[in-house]
Design a protein around this motif. Structure first.
Motif, short mmCIF file in Angstrom:
data_model
loop_
_atom_site.label_atom_id
_atom_site.label_comp_id
_atom_site.label_asym_id
_atom_site.label_seq_id
_atom_site.Cartn_x
_atom_site.Cartn_y
_atom_site.Cartn_z
N ALA A 30 0.84 -1.20 0.00
CA ALA A 30 0.00 0.00 0.00
C ALA A 30 0.87 1.25 0.00
CB ALA A 30 -0.91 0.00 1.21
N THR A 76 -12.97 -0.94 2.38
CA THR A 76 -11.68 -1.53 2.02
C THR A 76 -11.50 -1.45 0.51
OG1 THR A 76 -11.66 -3.02 3.92
CG2 THR A 76 -10.27 -3.61 2.06
N GLY A 78 -8.91 -2.55 -2.74
CA GLY A 78 -7.78 -3.37 -3.18
C GLY A 78 -7.85 -3.57 -4.67
N TYR A 79 -6.80 -4.16 -5.24
CA TYR A 79 -6.75 -4.38 -6.68
C TYR A 79 -7.73 -5.47 -7.09
CZ TYR A 79 -4.95 -5.30 -11.33
OH TYR A 79 -4.82 -5.47 -12.68
N GLY A 88 -9.59 0.56 -7.25
CA GLY A 88 -8.69 -0.32 -6.51
C GLY A 88 -7.27 0.17 -6.59
N GLU A 94 -3.76 -3.28 -0.32
CA GLU A 94 -5.12 -3.12 0.16
C GLU A 94 -5.11 -2.12 1.31
OE1 GLU A 94 -8.00 -6.59 0.52
OE2 GLU A 94 -7.53 -6.19 2.64
#
Length: 370
Positions: A30, A76, A78-79, A88, A94
């Motif tokens: 991150a 949350t 994330g990718y 993302g 994340e």
């Protein structure tokens, strides 16, 4: 969040509610760590960042919704392998972000916290992120007082005790409690964000390089002091407003000032009558970094003089001289970048090599507090 507080304080003082998004947890690569913050204020003004650009658009929309509803949200990001164009983190990491609405009516202690951070007084802000306690509720904890509540006296007491334990280290992260403060992992999740006083940068030698070093030190978040025994050079007009300028013999000033294991020292005088007595004090302090300007020949002479004063090999090994990383720097500004790069590399355990020549995580775990 420290860097965006001036804007937040202006909005708060004007009675304008704003959405405050804070990174409360990260995993893998991150780009920003826990405590990174972004806010959306009146007129859709944006300050700060939670990801370096990957998810700011989604967080902007979320912050506006939270201000409208008054209900805090936990999201949350994330990718997404299924849809690379979805919101993302393309770096593969994340982040979990808490977004809450801040206003004088909803957060009565915010201005006290902002004043403490600006005045370099330690404070911890504990915020409910998940569980049966009200999400977004905050408790501000100082060494001798608290402000706010998390919904129960037991939880307030347990969090206060933990927060005061974090004040010295300035640690930030998630903690878990039962609804009444019991040590349990499955109930209330709290984000404890500690604002310790900023680390110090002590610059000795008020030469032209010192002004550039002071500027970049302030930019990196250090509380900068420039010290020189020569009043004609130690002129505050030559240095950025953020720097304190002291006229005193360096070794005498150092003996009488606070130094801890986050303090960095840049010795730029390269004059034995100043450097040697100063370094004798500096090398026996807990400072994280002691960099000294001068040629390799000057450094060898300096080491010999320090040995004559009884300094041992282990103490002398702490010296970083010639100061800075090998960037081919020439101008004062370039040299300041070189020095700052060495300090940052030491802080995070970096090698100083081009990232293209390395493998593994780009953002290594924190090793030192510099």
């Amino acid at each position: 969040m420290r860097e965006i507080l001036p804007a937040l304080s202006r909005w708060y003082a004007a009675g304008e509610p704003f959405g405050l998004a804070t990174v409360v947890a990260v995993s893998r690569s991150a780009p920003r760590g826990p405590g990174a913050a972004m806010a959306v204020g009146p007129g859709d003004q944006v300050v700060g960042s939670v990801s370096g650009g990957c998810v700011e658009g989604a967080v902007f929309d979320l912050a506006k919704e939270v201000v409208e509803s008054g209900e805090a949200r936990l999201e949350t990001f994330g990718y997404s392998d299924e849809d690379a164009f979805a919101v993302g983190l393309t770096c593969g990491g994340e982040i979990t972000v808490l977004v809450r609405s801040v206003s004088p009516a909803a957060d009565t202690s915010f201005d006290e916290v902002a004043a403490s951070v600006a005045g370099h007084r330690p404070v911890v802000v504990a915020t409910v992120t998940d569980g049966p306690a009200p999400r977004g509720a905050t408790l501000a904890v100082w060494p001798q007082e608290i402000s706010g509540t998390l919904g129960s006296q037991g939880l307030d007491a347990a969090v206060t005790a933990d927060a005061r334990g974090e004040l010295a280290q300035g640690a930030t992260g998630l903690r878990h409690y039962g609804p009444h403060g019991e040590r349990r992992e499955d109930d209330v999740t709290m984000f404890l964000q500690a604002f310790a006083p900023p680390p110090r940068m002590l610059v000795f030698g008020a030469i032209d390089f010192a002004a550039a070093v002071a500027r970049i030190g302030a930019f990196l978040g250090y509380r900068v002091t420039v010290c020189d025994a020569r009043p004609v050079f130690a002129d505050p007009r030559r240095f950025p407003d953020e720097a304190d300028v002291v006229v005193d013999w360096p070794h005498r000033y150092l003996r009488g000032t606070d130094v801890d294991d986050r303090t960095v020292m840049c010795v730029l005088t390269h004059d034995p009558k100043f450097d040697v007595p100063l370094l004798e004090v500096a090398l026996r302090s807990p400072a994280a970094y002691i960099g000294v300007m001068g040629s390799r020949r000057t450094h060898e002479d300096r080491l010999a003089r320090l040995r004559d004063r009884g300094m041992e090999a282990g103490e002398l090994a702490r010296l970083r001289s010639p100061i800075g990383l090998d960037l081919g720097a020439r101008t004062p500004e370039e040299v300041a970048v070189s020095i700052a790069a060495e300090i940052v590399a030491l802080r995070w355990g970096g090698s100083g090599s081009p990232l293209a020549d390395t493998a593994g995580a780009i953002h290594p775990p924190r090793l030192k507090s510099v």
